[in-house]
Design an enzyme around this catalytic site. Structure first.
Site, PDB file in Angstrom:
ATOM      1  N   GLU A 197     -21.494   3.298  -3.604  1.00 60.63           N
ATOM      2  CA  GLU A 197     -21.876   4.715  -3.620  1.00 60.63           C
ATOM      3  C   GLU A 197     -21.290   5.467  -2.424  1.00 60.63           C
ATOM      4  O   GLU A 197     -21.850   5.437  -1.334  1.00 60.63           O
ATOM      5  CB  GLU A 197     -23.410   4.853  -3.599  1.00 60.63           C
ATOM      6  N   LYS A 207     -21.120   4.505  -8.092  1.00 58.84           N
ATOM      7  CA  LYS A 207     -22.130   5.564  -8.095  1.00 58.84           C
ATOM      8  C   LYS A 207     -21.519   6.740  -7.354  1.00 58.84           C
ATOM      9  O   LYS A 207     -21.301   6.682  -6.137  1.00 58.84           O
ATOM     10  CB  LYS A 207     -23.416   5.086  -7.411  1.00 58.84           C
TER      11      LYS A 207
HETATM   12  P1  13P Z   1     -30.626  11.247  -5.502  1.00 61.70           P
HETATM   13  O1  13P Z   1     -30.382  11.239  -6.993  1.00 61.70           O
HETATM   14  O2  13P Z   1     -31.950  11.793  -5.103  1.00 61.70           O
HETATM   15  O3  13P Z   1     -29.460  11.844  -4.764  1.00 61.70           O
HETATM   16  O4  13P Z   1     -30.706   9.732  -5.040  1.00 61.70           O
HETATM   17  C1  13P Z   1     -29.835   8.819  -5.537  1.00 61.70           C
HETATM   18  C2  13P Z   1     -29.590   7.778  -4.536  1.00 61.70           C
HETATM   19  O5  13P Z   1     -29.810   6.621  -4.779  1.00 61.70           O
HETATM   20  C3  13P Z   1     -29.034   8.173  -3.260  1.00 61.70           C
HETATM   21  O6  13P Z   1     -28.607   7.038  -2.574  1.00 61.70           O
END
Ligand code: 13P
Length: 334
Positions: A177, A219
């Site tokens: 991510e 992600k």
């Molecule tokens: P949000 O969808 O609230 O941005 O959180 C997703 C997430 O896992 C951030 O690391």
């Protein structure tokens, strides 16, 4: 662990019409969310809240997996069933957040790097034994004056790739991510350029570290204007820019891409995902891994009456899962 098993897990995470619920807030982050609605941040309240989310009836209709925080993976339902077992028994793949959060990046004022590589192999082995089958690591890229720097982008990509390689060695699918924050007044074009550079650097680093893309999930953050930008792009522009940016950077062999919600409203996050999935055939499934956009309505309702609203809040979770599951197919009707 064979690549076939990793690929099977990765594909199940992005099965048609399903996405992930992110409930991996650290104790400090959940404290902020609880404080916002007046709930005391005790271990029992955190456990009860995660039980509410994970035991939502028929959640697996639209949810393939959930990302937990370390504490939650070690907790159980009030009836004593470990959450990981409950999830596996109900068709939800247990995931775990394994990074140790962001720290100031030396030499790069205003920028951060995610830590947590030290001792990670041993932690991953334990998480696998506890039932986790995928693991998330979040890197944070800030847009501002003269940032992000190449140094910050590369340092974070390198850490993501090192963690991803360790995950695969230990049998967990890495969910990489690299979040480009919505904070700031930058426009959508700037977000596009930064996201493109970040994804190019990430996939270069994954290649350098011998990470198998067939067993990896991305992600991503959407390509969207900063929160304080006066010129907000419409839904179609966000969808088209995001898809174009992904097509130019993400190899087709990746099993899937899921998005974070990053501060978008519930409706925006669903509308953007839906619009992307209406753009015709894409190289990978595009789905969701929302935290706030999956939880905030339910948390608010629950906070008004922890016992009395438990089932009502679960119905809200189910509804958000359904809306986003339909959006993952481009079939959400608003
Ligand atoms: P949000 O969808 O609230 O941005 O959180 C997703 C997430 O896992 C951030 O690391």
């Amino acid at each position: 662990m064979s690549i076939e098993q990793l690929a099977e897990t990765a594909q199940a995470m992005v099965a048609a019409g399903k996405g992930i619920i992110a409930i991996d807030e650290s104790t400090t982050t959940i404290a902020k969310r609880f404080q916002g609605v007046g709930i005391e941040n005790t271990e029992e309240n955190r456990r009860a809240y995660r039980e509410l989310l994970l035991t939502t009836p028929k959640l697996s209709d639209y949810i393939s997996g959930a990302i937990l925080f370390d504490e939650t993976l070690r907790q159980s339902t009030k009836d004593g069933v470990p959450f990981a077992k409950y999830m596996a028994d109900h068709g939800i793949i247990p995931g775990i957040k394994v990074d140790k959060g962001t720290h100031a990046l030396a030499g790069c004022p205003g920028e951060v790097v995610t830590e947590g590589l030290d001792g990670l192999r041993d932690r991953l082995k334990e998480y696998y034994k506890l039932g986790a089958r995928f693991a998330k690591w979040r890197a944070v890229i800030t847009i501002g004056e003269d940032i992000p720097s190449g140094t910050c982008i590369e340092a974070n990509a390198h850490a993501l790739a090192r963690y991803a390689a360790l995950c695969q060695e230990c049998g967990l699918v890495p969910m990489v991510e690299p979040e480009v924050l919505m904070d700031g007044d930058h426009n959508i074009e700037v977000c596009y350029e930064v996201t493109e550079a970040v994804l190019r650097s990430l996939f270069g680093a994954l290649y350098e570290q011998n990470v198998l893309l067939e067993g990896t999930i991305l992600k991503a953050s959407m390509v969207i204007a900063g929160k304080d930008c006066e010129e907000q792009a419409d839904v179609d522009e966000v969808a088209e820019s995001t898809v174009m940016c992904l097509k130019s950077t993400v190899p087709a062999i990746l099993p899937g891409v899921v998005f974070l919600s990053g501060g978008q409203t519930d409706e925006q996050s669903t509308a953007h995902l839906n619009a992307m999935n209406q753009l015709g055939s894409l190289p990978w499934p595009l789905s969701f891994s929302y935290g706030r956009a999956m939880q905030q309505a339910a948390l608010k309702l629950w906070s008004q009456d922890l016992k009395g609203n438990f089932a009502k809040a679960q119905a809200v979770v189910y509804e958000r899962a359904k809306e986003n599951g339909l959006a993952a197919l481009g079939k959400w009707e608003g």
